[in-house]
Write an enzyme that holds these catalytic residues in place. Sequence first.
Site, short mmCIF file in Angstrom:
data_model
loop_
_atom_site.label_atom_id
_atom_site.label_comp_id
_atom_site.label_asym_id
_atom_site.label_seq_id
_atom_site.Cartn_x
_atom_site.Cartn_y
_atom_site.Cartn_z
N SER A 130 4.34 2.55 7.97
CA SER A 130 3.89 1.11 7.30
C SER A 130 5.10 1.16 6.09
O SER A 130 6.07 1.62 5.57
CB SER A 130 2.78 1.89 6.13
OG SER A 130 1.91 1.85 6.69
N HIS A 157 1.11 -1.30 0.32
CA HIS A 157 0.03 0.27 -0.24
C HIS A 157 1.51 1.05 -0.01
O HIS A 157 0.19 2.20 0.03
CB HIS A 157 -1.12 0.30 1.27
CG HIS A 157 -0.26 0.24 2.68
ND1 HIS A 157 -0.66 -0.48 3.27
CD2 HIS A 157 0.01 1.58 3.20
CE1 HIS A 157 0.64 -0.13 4.38
NE2 HIS A 157 0.32 0.86 4.43
N ASP A 199 0.52 -7.67 1.57
CA ASP A 199 -0.09 -6.19 1.44
C ASP A 199 2.01 -5.92 1.52
O ASP A 199 2.83 -6.11 2.89
CB ASP A 199 0.02 -5.90 2.88
CG ASP A 199 -0.05 -4.32 2.91
OD1 ASP A 199 0.26 -3.75 1.92
OD2 ASP A 199 -0.07 -3.56 3.56
#
Length: 249
Positions: free
Chosen positions: A203, A65, A109
């Site tokens: 992230s 992402h 992910d």
Amino acid sequence: MHFLFPLLVILLQSPGARAGEIIGGWEAKPHSRPYMAYLKFSIENKDSKCGAFLVQEDFLLTAAHCWGSSISIILGAHNIKEPEKTQQKIRVLRAIPHPQYNNQTFNNDIMLLQLEKKAKLNRAVNLLALPRMKDRLRPGKRCTVAGWGCDIAKKFPNTLQEVELKVRKDNECKDKYHKYYNRTTQMCAGDPKERKASFKGDSGGPLVCDRVAQGIVSYGRNDGSNPRVYTRIFSFLSWIKKTMNAHEY
């Protein structure tokens, strides 16, 4: 792939889940995590940031992402606002998100970033080991996460921050995130009793256990509560190796 991102943004801003930040951590010793990379990219002309980590001289791992346009990488950084002599700025040749990445559930992910040239390894820039297939972390195992993500006050630090987290039982994340959590490809970490967590901007960074990258910061509740979800790296070892071998210079 651009059509995926409006849906992703909606999900990240919903009450259910939001991607990576460090809460309750502390400043890392400069260059004590030489595998860390500062990742900048754009989504719909808006600047975003993530973490990434070096697993080969010309490849980094991060979260899928964290994909966007104008991706840039800084290796060897501690203070990303200062022109440190240790920093290496290398352009990204190609971004390779996992082909089964689901931007609604965050399953798979994970993404590889191939650099235009190999990084020069030294005390400030080095590799992080990947797990072996037989590795399986037990609940209670203490691991660490590092990044330049913001704290609970939404303030982004200039220097690398780190925090210690505990691996949790899968059912703790399954109970909290329901259909989003996949125990095969994801892992659960944090401590509901402590205000310590990864948060916005972290992230893509690694969950490191005994100097091995076991997870990748993926998502969690947007209030910074624990536990949070990490991509389970050992589930993707064959894809990682196959993909890197297919894109050798």
